[in-house]
Design a protein around this motif. Sequence first.
Motif, PDB file in Angstrom:
ATOM      1  N   ALA A  77       0.828  -1.204   0.000  1.00 10.42           N
ATOM      2  CA  ALA A  77       0.000   0.000   0.000  1.00 10.42           C
ATOM      3  C   ALA A  77       0.865   1.259   0.000  1.00 10.42           C
ATOM      4  O   ALA A  77       0.541   2.249  -0.667  1.00 10.42           O
ATOM      5  N   LEU A  78       1.967   1.236   0.745  1.00  7.28           N
ATOM      6  CA  LEU A  78       2.869   2.379   0.769  1.00  7.28           C
ATOM      7  C   LEU A  78       3.540   2.587  -0.590  1.00  7.28           C
ATOM      8  O   LEU A  78       3.747   3.727  -1.027  1.00  7.28           O
ATOM      9  N   ARG A  79       3.863   1.501  -1.265  1.00 11.94           N
ATOM     10  CA  ARG A  79       4.484   1.633  -2.588  1.00 11.94           C
ATOM     11  C   ARG A  79       3.508   2.240  -3.599  1.00 11.94           C
ATOM     12  O   ARG A  79       3.897   3.023  -4.470  1.00 11.94           O
ATOM     13  N   GLN A  80       2.224   1.855  -3.474  1.00 11.05           N
ATOM     14  CA  GLN A  80       1.215   2.446  -4.350  1.00 11.05           C
ATOM     15  C   GLN A  80       1.105   3.947  -4.113  1.00 11.05           C
ATOM     16  O   GLN A  80       0.923   4.729  -5.049  1.00 11.05           O
ATOM     17  N   ALA A  81       1.227   4.362  -2.855  1.00 12.08           N
ATOM     18  CA  ALA A  81       1.090   5.773  -2.514  1.00 12.08           C
ATOM     19  C   ALA A  81       2.363   6.559  -2.803  1.00 12.08           C
ATOM     20  O   ALA A  81       2.304   7.705  -3.258  1.00 12.08           O
ATOM     21  N   TYR A  82       3.523   5.947  -2.536  1.00 18.18           N
ATOM     22  CA  TYR A  82       4.811   6.638  -2.665  1.00 18.18           C
ATOM     23  C   TYR A  82       5.787   5.805  -3.497  1.00 18.18           C
ATOM     24  O   TYR A  82       6.744   5.232  -2.959  1.00 18.18           O
ATOM     25  N   PRO A  83       5.579   5.701  -4.784  1.00 18.61           N
ATOM     26  CA  PRO A  83       6.476   4.857  -5.604  1.00 18.61           C
ATOM     27  C   PRO A  83       7.898   5.399  -5.685  1.00 18.61           C
ATOM     28  O   PRO A  83       8.816   4.653  -6.062  1.00 18.61           O
ATOM     29  N   GLN A  84       8.110   6.665  -5.336  1.00 16.53           N
ATOM     30  CA  GLN A  84       9.421   7.275  -5.466  1.00 16.53           C
ATOM     31  C   GLN A  84      10.262   7.147  -4.195  1.00 16.53           C
ATOM     32  O   GLN A  84      11.407   7.611  -4.152  1.00 16.53           O
ATOM     33  N   THR A  85       9.720   6.527  -3.135  1.00 17.45           N
ATOM     34  CA  THR A  85      10.435   6.461  -1.864  1.00 17.45           C
ATOM     35  C   THR A  85      11.197   5.141  -1.728  1.00 17.45           C
ATOM     36  O   THR A  85      11.029   4.211  -2.526  1.00 17.45           O
ATOM     37  N   ARG A  86      12.039   5.069  -0.711  1.00 14.61           N
ATOM     38  CA  ARG A  86      12.765   3.836  -0.373  1.00 14.61           C
ATOM     39  C   ARG A  86      12.063   3.204   0.825  1.00 14.61           C
ATOM     40  O   ARG A  86      11.998   3.788   1.908  1.00 14.61           O
ATOM     41  N   LEU A  87      11.534   2.008   0.621  1.00 16.15           N
ATOM     42  CA  LEU A  87      10.674   1.371   1.615  1.00 16.15           C
ATOM     43  C   LEU A  87      11.434   0.327   2.422  1.00 16.15           C
ATOM     44  O   LEU A  87      12.202  -0.475   1.876  1.00 16.15           O
ATOM     45  N   TYR A  88      11.169   0.337   3.722  1.00 19.26           N
ATOM     46  CA  TYR A  88      11.789  -0.595   4.659  1.00 19.26           C
ATOM     47  C   TYR A  88      10.692  -1.283   5.466  1.00 19.26           C
ATOM     48  O   TYR A  88       9.692  -0.654   5.831  1.00 19.26           O
ATOM     49  N   GLY A  89      10.904  -2.556   5.744  1.00 17.68           N
ATOM     50  CA  GLY A  89       9.968  -3.307   6.569  1.00 17.68           C
ATOM     51  C   GLY A  89      10.688  -3.949   7.735  1.00 17.68           C
ATOM     52  O   GLY A  89      11.816  -4.420   7.590  1.00 17.68           O
ATOM     53  N   LEU A  90      10.031  -3.970   8.885  1.00 15.35           N
ATOM     54  CA  LEU A  90      10.596  -4.570  10.087  1.00 15.35           C
ATOM     55  C   LEU A  90       9.561  -5.508  10.681  1.00 15.35           C
ATOM     56  O   LEU A  90       8.421  -5.105  10.928  1.00 15.35           O
ATOM     57  N   GLU A  91       9.943  -6.767  10.893  1.00 19.14           N
ATOM     58  CA  GLU A  91       9.010  -7.783  11.361  1.00 19.14           C
ATOM     59  C   GLU A  91       9.726  -8.717  12.336  1.00 19.14           C
ATOM     60  O   GLU A  91      10.826  -9.188  12.056  1.00 19.14           O
ATOM     61  N   TRP A  92       9.086  -8.992  13.483  1.00 18.27           N
ATOM     62  CA  TRP A  92       9.701  -9.835  14.507  1.00 18.27           C
ATOM     63  C   TRP A  92       9.673 -11.311  14.131  1.00 18.27           C
ATOM     64  O   TRP A  92      10.607 -12.057  14.408  1.00 18.27           O
ATOM     65  N   SER A  93       8.607 -11.769  13.523  1.00 16.38           N
ATOM     66  CA  SER A  93       8.464 -13.184  13.167  1.00 16.38           C
ATOM     67  C   SER A  93       9.290 -13.486  11.916  1.00 16.38           C
ATOM     68  O   SER A  93       9.041 -12.924  10.851  1.00 16.38           O
ATOM     69  N   TRP A  94      10.238 -14.427  12.030  1.00 13.54           N
ATOM     70  CA  TRP A  94      11.090 -14.666  10.861  1.00 13.54           C
ATOM     71  C   TRP A  94      10.350 -15.367   9.720  1.00 13.54           C
ATOM     72  O   TRP A  94      10.661 -15.095   8.546  1.00 13.54           O
ATOM     73  N   PRO A  95       9.372 -16.249   9.956  1.00 11.77           N
ATOM     74  CA  PRO A  95       8.631 -16.778   8.790  1.00 11.77           C
ATOM     75  C   PRO A  95       7.869 -15.690   8.045  1.00 11.77           C
ATOM     76  O   PRO A  95       7.858 -15.662   6.807  1.00 11.77           O
ATOM     77  N   LEU A  96       7.241 -14.769   8.785  1.00  7.86           N
ATOM     78  CA  LEU A  96       6.533 -13.677   8.124  1.00  7.86           C
ATOM     79  C   LEU A  96       7.513 -12.754   7.413  1.00  7.86           C
ATOM     80  O   LEU A  96       7.240 -12.270   6.315  1.00  7.86           O
ATOM     81  N   ARG A  97       8.661 -12.512   8.049  1.00  9.72           N
ATOM     82  CA  ARG A  97       9.673 -11.673   7.423  1.00  9.72           C
ATOM     83  C   ARG A  97      10.128 -12.272   6.099  1.00  9.72           C
ATOM     84  O   ARG A  97      10.280 -11.576   5.092  1.00  9.72           O
ATOM     85  N   ALA A  98      10.335 -13.606   6.078  1.00 10.76           N
ATOM     86  CA  ALA A  98      10.788 -14.274   4.853  1.00 10.76           C
ATOM     87  C   ALA A  98       9.732 -14.178   3.758  1.00 10.76           C
ATOM     88  O   ALA A  98      10.045 -13.887   2.592  1.00 10.76           O
TER      89      ALA A  98
END
Length: 250
Positions: A136-157
Amino acid sequence: MLSVLWPLPALLAWACAWGFFLGAVELGLSAAMSMIGASALGIALTRLGSNWWRRVLIGLGFPLSLAISGLASAPAWVWLIPLALMLLIYPLNAWRDAPLFPTPANALRELPRYAPLPDGALVLDAGCGLGDGLIALRQAYPQTRLYGLEWSWPLRALCAVRCPWAHVRKGDIWRADWRPYEMVYLFQRPESMSRAAKKALQQLQPGAWLVSLEFEAPALRPHSALVAADGRPVWLYQAPFHTTVFTSDE
């Protein structure tokens, strides 16, 4: 949409898990392995639940119903696997935040009108789950650099696979440094928003944005608010923040 029709999501998930189990047994797989596979499928479908207790019911419904039915003769230790899978995907310390609240599609499409960002701005999805917020953030801001942080490693993968254009890593959103980011996006629980407000006050630099889907930060006065495509509020706060009185010390 399915979350509105509860308990239909649970019934569908249980039916899929039972279909997998019966099909695997029919193909000659052992009862224990069939149960593990069906339980994993049921837990993967927990995202159909709209809150944590519905996800628990979805994830544990199949193994509990199988135990009651008496159809599977499996070693005792096998029955611990569904619980272990739940804890693997949703670690205990993550339950005080938001185990898995997916951001609805197009929920943030109007965000740039209220919170413009320059090209190359760093944006963090704090607790990115499977990546719906990043999409959703990429749809709104395609020109930005996006980072994600997630505690669960299966979800992160899984998030990294779904969002190869984002920098996704495993980590604790409360211990991470928010200072480099020009926007931090959250879809948490009401109980954790006071903690998010305190962290934003301490770390977000002047001009940076804190954005929360649905839940308001009780200690901060919003810069503005908008209504997402599905009718939920999106709260926008910009540093330096205007504060009220903190009511929680989470």
